[in-house]
Design a protein around this motif. Structure first.
Motif, PDB file in Angstrom:
ATOM      1  N   GLY A 108      84.918  -6.749 -10.374  1.00 39.86           N
ATOM      2  CA  GLY A 108      85.621  -5.659 -10.410  1.00 39.86           C
ATOM      3  C   GLY A 108      86.369  -5.477 -11.822  1.00 39.86           C
ATOM      4  N   GLN A 109      86.047  -6.183 -12.757  1.00 42.07           N
ATOM      5  CA  GLN A 109      86.721  -5.855 -14.287  1.00 42.07           C
ATOM      6  C   GLN A 109      85.730  -5.626 -15.289  1.00 42.07           C
ATOM      7  OE1 GLN A 109      90.083  -9.215 -14.447  1.00 42.07           O
ATOM      8  NE2 GLN A 109      88.666  -9.521 -12.910  1.00 42.07           N
ATOM      9  N   THR A 110      86.048  -4.628 -16.093  1.00 41.92           N
ATOM     10  CA  THR A 110      84.976  -4.371 -17.055  1.00 41.92           C
ATOM     11  C   THR A 110      84.450  -5.422 -17.926  1.00 41.92           C
ATOM     12  OG1 THR A 110      85.947  -2.215 -17.185  1.00 41.92           O
ATOM     13  CG2 THR A 110      84.176  -2.544 -18.726  1.00 41.92           C
ATOM     14  N   MET A 111      85.363  -6.345 -18.417  1.00 40.26           N
ATOM     15  CA  MET A 111      85.147  -7.338 -19.128  1.00 40.26           C
ATOM     16  C   MET A 111      84.465  -8.616 -18.379  1.00 40.26           C
ATOM     17  SD  MET A 111      86.146  -6.658 -22.121  1.00 40.26           S
ATOM     18  CE  MET A 111      85.943  -7.991 -23.156  1.00 40.26           C
ATOM     19  N   ARG A 147      89.772 -15.015 -10.034  1.00 38.55           N
ATOM     20  CA  ARG A 147      89.570 -13.681 -10.429  1.00 38.55           C
ATOM     21  C   ARG A 147      88.754 -13.837 -11.883  1.00 38.55           C
ATOM     22  NH1 ARG A 147      95.484 -11.351  -9.288  1.00 38.55           N
ATOM     23  NH2 ARG A 147      94.812  -9.365  -9.842  1.00 38.55           N
ATOM     24  N   GLY A 148      88.483 -15.034 -12.120  1.00 39.54           N
ATOM     25  CA  GLY A 148      87.349 -14.903 -13.280  1.00 39.54           C
ATOM     26  C   GLY A 148      88.223 -15.168 -14.451  1.00 39.54           C
ATOM     27  N   LEU A 149      87.248 -15.082 -15.510  1.00 38.55           N
ATOM     28  CA  LEU A 149      87.682 -15.313 -17.013  1.00 38.55           C
ATOM     29  C   LEU A 149      88.022 -14.110 -17.412  1.00 38.55           C
ATOM     30  CD1 LEU A 149      84.539 -17.152 -18.415  1.00 38.55           C
ATOM     31  CD2 LEU A 149      86.808 -18.060 -18.150  1.00 38.55           C
ATOM     32  N   ALA A 150      88.057 -12.845 -16.994  1.00 43.71           N
ATOM     33  CA  ALA A 150      88.621 -11.793 -17.397  1.00 43.71           C
ATOM     34  C   ALA A 150      89.856 -11.701 -17.073  1.00 43.71           C
ATOM     35  CB  ALA A 150      87.768 -10.358 -16.893  1.00 43.71           C
ATOM     36  N   LEU A 178      80.028   3.259 -20.854  1.00 43.15           N
ATOM     37  CA  LEU A 178      79.901   4.166 -19.497  1.00 43.15           C
ATOM     38  C   LEU A 178      80.368   3.561 -18.198  1.00 43.15           C
ATOM     39  CD1 LEU A 178      75.977   4.976 -20.218  1.00 43.15           C
ATOM     40  CD2 LEU A 178      78.157   6.157 -20.808  1.00 43.15           C
ATOM     41  N   VAL A 179      80.105   1.911 -18.040  1.00 42.49           N
ATOM     42  CA  VAL A 179      80.685   1.306 -16.883  1.00 42.49           C
ATOM     43  C   VAL A 179      82.213   1.553 -16.750  1.00 42.49           C
ATOM     44  CG1 VAL A 179      80.940  -0.654 -15.463  1.00 42.49           C
ATOM     45  CG2 VAL A 179      78.512   0.011 -16.491  1.00 42.49           C
TER      46      VAL A 179
END
Lengths: 350, 257
Positions: free
Chosen positions: A271-274, A330-333, A189-190
């Motif tokens: 700001g990334q779905t993963m 920007r994270g692991l994703a 959904l997200v």
């Protein structure tokens, strides 16, 4: 997103799809099948960890919509999780609702609470808004503590386990099949919200609110929508978690938990779905690792005392956030995207 | 000739001050249908302030703005955008985290009317809606010749291309009035020519009115139908380019006494 050579998009539908090659489908189905089969070989404590991860993923997805996409920093996310948990418990205990009705109601009530505390976002932003949402953390917990007839106050509140067709979902084994699908559905959904109009409006507000307004995006409505959706998922997470634990206490929803949620989001990637998925797994595994090794260390070095574990987890939390902000902002994703792209294009550089 | 044309936008007696500083004093002019109006003036004359008043970012203390004969002075920014006022910004104001494509499709907000529920499910009608808007956006991308940067994050694009994406974003709103705030500032002559060509094409193909704020006199004289000159927050001249070029007040404003 670069595609492997030989694959071309012919229609817009193909170009916009998340899964574009048969290989994607195979991976997805294999992954989901693996998720479904985990309880067959996992131990009880591993299942416990996975259920915790699933619940946190739902909550952090909500936080991601609010903070990651819409840019409204929330420091009180665990309070909204608490609203969901207590709402669900109260509806089930006092009114005899089934879990399946109480859960959406928990989401709604947390969403409405989000609207109340999202109000100031019309006037303040950034750091100041963060402090306002910090107020939500204290006010909501204050209300919970001072309504002992409903919430049990500072004492624990019992929550009945959910049942489906007369079958009680109360073991880790069966609850896994409730929590994990919920996390998967939330992710779906997200992802969809973020790639359609609402998600683009959120990012527009995050990146340039003046320009967004000039594009006809109503700032206040969309910010409130972000608060509602973000807190809605927090409430769902709270409900799912409460019915798993079968007892809730105000201690589970502290400011520290709010900060953990934010830390998970930062580590995973805003700001990334993963992002929420990677962040939650990383942080929960890290916390468990510390909790398991800390007693061994404090036994080996008695000077450190038995409180070492709790203290250590805070120290490591701080260090991890610092590390990520400096080296992987920007994270692991994002790292995951880079790896995937490299793999997809191999052996060519682009 | 102007009298028998319908005014799309009418500014009457706009006065705007920030504290003691008067940015605009009794500014009045009209924008007619299918007209390319240039607003020029020395630095600090109030050109951008006029645009900000029209789009609703600034609230003038006195005066009125009529759009299609209706006062819009009390409407918030996003409502004015929905009526058909689109603008670009002097310092490019793109959504840096989105790609070119997403930036332009984000500006379809008014037409798209996003709904979080159908959006979350993404099936059927929502997918069709996305595709239909994608088609419109692709036409704009073709028109502006930015196909190659379609999927690039705009934060990393060079300045000239960012300006072009911003024009595309304004076009995606299907405006009736397009307000361009120095679309050619900081460009090299080649990029300027490209941009001028796009503006003329837009003007001729899309049948809209344009307000162009620009510094480059030569270019303004070339492409505009009419010019309004501002100096110290006042309109000092209003007329066709040939008249403006020889107007003593304008020459004085630019060159001094």
């Amino acid at each position: 997103m670069p595609l492997p050579s030989g694959i071309y998009n012919v229609t817009y539908k193909e170009d916009m799809a998340i899964l574009r090659t048969w290989c994607h489908w195979v991976w997805l189905i294999a992954f989901l099948a693996f998720l479904a089969l985990i309880p067959a070989f996992a131990t009880r404590s591993q299942l416990n960890t996975l259920i915790t991860i699933a619940c946190s993923v739902i909550a952090v997805h909500g936080l991601n919509l609010l903070t990651g996409y819409c840019g409204q920093i929330s420091m009180g996310h665990s309070a909204f999780v608490a609203v969901g948990a207590y709402t669900s418990a109260i509806f089930c205990n006092n009114l005899g609702f089934s879990f399946w009705i109480a859960m959406p109601l928990a989401g709604l009530s947390a969403g409405l609470a989000g609207l109340v505390f999202g109000g100031p976002s019309l006037r303040v932003k950034g750091f100041y808004l963060a402090i306002t949402t910090l107020g939500a953390q204290f006010i909501i917990l204050f209300v919970i503590i001072h309504l002992p007839s409903l919430t049990g106050g500072v004492r624990s509140l019992d929550v009945p386990p959910p049942s489906l067709f007369g079958y009680l979902i109360e073991t880790d084994y069966s609850y896994y099949y409730l929590a994990m699908p919920m996390a998967v559905i939330t992710t779906y959904l997200v992802k969809n919200i973020s790639r359609t109009g609402v998600g683009r409006a959120f990012v527009a507000i995050r990146d340039n609110d003046l320009a967004a307004e000039g594009m006809g995006i109503a700032l206040f409505y969309n910010k409130m929508l972000a608060f509602f959706l973000g807190c809605f998922f927090a409430g769902i997470s709270g409900s799912v978690y409460a019915h798993y634990l079968q007892t809730i206490n105000i201690e589970y929803f502290t400011l520290m938990d709010s900060i953990w949620y934010l830390a998970m989001l930062i580590v995973g990637g805003l700001g990334q779905t993963m992002g929420p998925i990677f962040g939650v797994i990383f942080m929960v595994v890290l916390r468990n690792l510390i909790m398991e090794t800390a007693p061994l260390i404090s036994r080996a070095v008695p000077v450190l005392g038995i409180e070492f574990g709790a203290a250590m987890s805070l120290v490591v939390l701080g260090l991890v956030i610092m590390f990520f902000l400096v080296f992987e902002p920007r994270g692991l994703a994002h790292r995951w995207e880079i790896i995937k792209t490299k793999f997809r294009l191999y052996p060519f550089p682009y | 000739m102007e009298n028998n044309r319908k005014a799309v936008l009418e500014l009457s007696q706009l006065t705007l001050s920030f504290g003691g500083l008067k940015a605009l004093t009794e500014v009045s002019f009209s924008l007619f249908e299918r007209e390319l109006l240039a607003v020029i003036g020395p630095n600090g004359a109030g050109k951008t302030s006029v645009l900000n008043c029209i789009t609703g970012y600034y609230h003038p203390q006195e005066g009125d703005i009529l759009y299609d004969g209706r006062s819009i002075i009390r409407l918030p920014v996003h409502r004015r955008a929905a009526l058909g006022l689109a603008r670009t910004f002097q310092n490019v104001a793109l959504f840096d985290g989105l790609t070119t494509l997403e930036n332009i499709i984000a500006a379809r907000h008014i037409q798209l009317k996003p709904n979080p529920l159908t959006g979350a499910l993404y099936f059927g009608p929502e997918l069709k809606k996305e595709i239909s808007h994608r088609r419109v956006v692709e036409d704009i991308i073709d028109f502006l010749e930015i196909q190659s940067i379609r999927k690039k994050v705009v934060g990393n694009l060079p300045y000239g291309q960012r300006k072009r994406v911003e024009l595309g974003r304004a076009l995606a709103m299907e405006p009736k009035v397009l307000l361009l705030d120095e679309p050619m500032a900081g460009m090299n002559p080649e990029e300027k020519e490209d941009m001028a060509r796009f503006i003329i094409d837009v003007f001729e193909e899309k049948e809209i009115s344009i307000v162009l704020v620009e510094h480059d006199m030569e270019l303004v004289m070339d492409i505009s139908d009419r010019i309004v000159v501002l100096d110290w927050g006042r309109v000092i001249a209003d007329g066709p380019p040939q008249e403006i070029a020889v107007d003593p007040k304008v020459i004085r404003a630019y060159l001094g006494d």
